[in-house]
Design a protein around this motif. Structure first.
Motif, short mmCIF file in Angstrom:
data_model
loop_
_atom_site.label_atom_id
_atom_site.label_comp_id
_atom_site.label_asym_id
_atom_site.label_seq_id
_atom_site.Cartn_x
_atom_site.Cartn_y
_atom_site.Cartn_z
N LYS A 268 1.80 1.90 -3.48
CA LYS A 268 0.58 2.06 -4.33
C LYS A 268 0.58 3.67 -4.35
CE LYS A 268 -4.25 1.50 -4.79
NZ LYS A 268 -5.37 0.52 -4.18
N TYR A 269 0.27 3.93 -2.87
CA TYR A 269 -0.04 5.42 -2.73
C TYR A 269 1.12 6.54 -2.91
CZ TYR A 269 -4.87 3.55 -1.66
OH TYR A 269 -5.78 2.92 -1.57
N GLU B 289 -5.58 -0.61 4.58
CA GLU B 289 -5.22 0.09 3.46
C GLU B 289 -5.70 1.69 3.46
OE1 GLU B 289 -6.29 0.66 -1.42
OE2 GLU B 289 -7.09 -0.92 -0.10
N ASN B 290 -6.62 1.80 4.41
CA ASN B 290 -7.14 3.33 4.64
C ASN B 290 -6.22 4.00 5.66
OD1 ASN B 290 -9.69 3.09 3.10
ND2 ASN B 290 -10.70 2.68 4.56
N GLN C 94 -2.85 4.91 3.49
CA GLN C 94 -3.03 5.83 2.42
C GLN C 94 -3.22 7.33 3.30
OE1 GLN C 94 -7.02 5.86 0.67
NE2 GLN C 94 -6.44 7.32 -0.84
N ARG C 95 -3.77 7.22 4.73
CA ARG C 95 -3.86 8.46 5.11
C ARG C 95 -2.17 8.79 5.70
NH1 ARG C 95 -7.57 7.01 8.48
NH2 ARG C 95 -6.49 6.45 10.46
N ALA D 175 1.34 7.15 -6.53
CA ALA D 175 0.23 7.88 -6.87
C ALA D 175 0.37 9.50 -6.46
CB ALA D 175 -1.15 7.35 -6.28
N MET D 176 0.80 9.72 -5.04
CA MET D 176 1.20 11.10 -4.81
C MET D 176 2.54 11.55 -5.31
SD MET D 176 -0.71 10.43 -0.87
CE MET D 176 -1.93 9.18 -0.78
N PHE E 181 0.73 -1.19 0.00
CA PHE E 181 -0.04 -0.06 0.03
C PHE E 181 1.01 1.30 0.10
CE2 PHE E 181 -3.26 -2.83 2.05
CZ PHE E 181 -4.19 -3.23 1.04
N ILE F 243 -0.20 10.32 3.10
CA ILE F 243 -0.72 11.62 2.72
C ILE F 243 0.18 12.45 3.85
CG2 ILE F 243 -2.51 13.43 2.93
CD1 ILE F 243 -4.40 11.14 1.67
#
Length: 452
Positions: free
Chosen positions: A332-333, A365-366, A369-370, A336-337, A329, A373
């Motif tokens: 992945k993120y 995953e959440n 992802q957080r 993306a970022m 994850f 960020i």
């Protein structure tokens, strides 16, 4: 045997011998260098998982070894050892890429823990890189990630049933990845060059679900201005995945049962038989057998669907997979970022593995992802994780809450600590803080730190 190659760099022969003996007994493959110059010669020839280097040596010192090691082998972890530890040298070592430092004389337990942490960090960084490449090459989510016995058994079952055309019922809690299992079955089947379609049966009322599955003829009802093909028809010779099958009404259950038995259906408002050539997979988080006993689910449909059953384990039942999933994850993120993140610290991994995850993989995953960020460095630390992810067992002792302070006061304390660690060197402090020197000067003036 833990495995892993370690290079020990120290100009004190007895220190090298003792440390080498300890790490060899721990199962590591140990090489040694008696000087910084010798270490650089060795490093130009081969890569190590970890370099343990003394800080103060004649000729090239430990910081030079650290810098060159990171230049040659960016994924090699470096631990600096010193009998003259200061905050400033520790900060400089960390800035150059050291993952930790050991203060001489060090204890056996401390050496073991520090080396294990460094090895874990390297393994996770390499796993992030591997998964990043996999994401780029595949252009889609890897289907099943994990090495735990439960996941290996699931993969073996998928491998055996995928080539057949049998109907499969996939059981598991919400968020465990039941659709990924369905996709894995499809990808490993002889139908993998055909379509995979999925529908959540709980997202539609009875009429809308019938329209989605069977389609309708032009003029079948008000607003049906054109013919619409249903998913059973559109799937062709591919795979149709019926998620949350337990939410389907009893009337729709009857209609689906007939489709499974007769292998054909009619569009809404139609009279022409349409053959069903798709493979049907279904999933639920409910206790369907119990629902059958309570009259909430038809027994004949249950037995028709339940030709083969696969149970997807909850995340709490496969904890050793959490670092691998978290690494995926991150890859992945971060991609993306547009962020460069090498992984989690050992303490962050410990907290991730200690959490119960009522929402399973979806919740993990959440969380990742957080965290991606909000992450500020290249490694996600325990403090970057959500506050409720303490990873500790509930304490029976009540503790007073720490006094609350303003964001400005927190900023003031942080800058003050970094300035102290850099012995007042504003250029170095600005680099660590990730701002330019002028911005730091303004903050120092505004926060009243110029005389501190």
């Amino acid at each position: 045997m833990k495995g892993g190659a370690i290079l020990i760099v120290d100009d004190e022969a007895i220190a090298v011998e003792n440390l080498g003996h300890i790490l060899t007994r721990e199962g590591y493959v140990v090489s040694t260098a008696a000087s910084g110059e010798e270490a650089l010669t060795i490093l130009t020839e081969r890569e190590f998982d970890l370099v343990l280097t003394d800080l103060r040596m004649k000729g090239l010192d430990g910081l030079a070894v650290l810098a060159e090691s990171k230049r040659l082998w960016p994924d090699t972890e470096v631990v600096v050892m010193t009998g003259h530890a200061t905050v400033a040298t520790a900060v400089e070592a960390m800035r150059l890429g050291a993952c930790h430092y050991l203060t001489k004389p060090y204890g056996l337990a401390e050496v073991r823990a520090t080396v294990a942490e460094a090895m874990d960090k390297r393994r996770l960084r390499l796993e992030v890189a591997r998964l990043s490449r996999q994401v780029a090459e595949m252009g889609r989510t890897p289907l099943i990630i994990g090495e735990s016995p439960a996941v290996q058994a699931l993969k073996d079952n998928i491998h055996h049933i995928a080539p057949t055309d049998s109907t499969v019922l996939i059981l598991g809690e919400t968020g465990t990845g039941k659709e990924l299992v369905a996709r894995a079955i499809h990808e490993a089947s002889l139908r993998n060059d055909r379509r995979f379609l999925a529908i959540n049966c709980g997202a539609f009322n009875e009429d809308l679900l019938a329209n989605e599955l069977f389609g309708h003829e032009k003029g079948a009802f008000s607003g049906a201005s054109t013919l619409k093909k249903g998913l059973l028809e559109v799937a062709g010779e591919g795979t149709l995945f019926l998620d949350e099958i337990g939410e389907m009404s009893l009337t729709m259950q009857v209609r689906l049962l007939r489709v499974l038995q007769e292998r054909h259906f009619f569009r809404v408002g139609g009279t022409q038989e349409i053959p069903v050539t798709a493979r049907i997979l279904a999933a639920t988080n409910k206790d369907l057998k119990g629902d059958v006993e309570r009259g909430l689910f038809r027994a004949d449909l249950y037995y028709r669907l339940n030709v083969i059953t696969l149970r997807v384990p909850p995340l709490s039942g496969r904890r050793q997979d959490i670092p691998l999933l978290a690494a995926y994850f991150i890859a992945k993120y971060a991609a993306a970022m547009g962020k460069k993140l090498s992984g989690f610290s050992s303490e962050a991994v410990r907290r991730l593995m200690a959490y119960e995850y009522p929402g399973n993989i979806r919740e993990l995953e959440n969380i990742v992802q957080r965290t991606v960020i909000m992450a500020k460095g290249d490694v996600i630390e325990a403090g970057d994780l959500p506050q409720d992810l303490s990873g500790d067992a509930p304490s029976l002792v009540k503790h007073e809450a720490p006094p609350l302070v303003t964001l400005e006061e927190l900023e003031r304390r942080h800058i003050q600590a970094v300035m102290a660690a850099c012995d007042g060197n504003k250029t170095r402090a600005a680099e660590i803080l990730g701002i330019d020197r002028v911005s730091l000067w303004r903050k120092v003036k505004r926060l009243g730190l110029d005389g501190a």
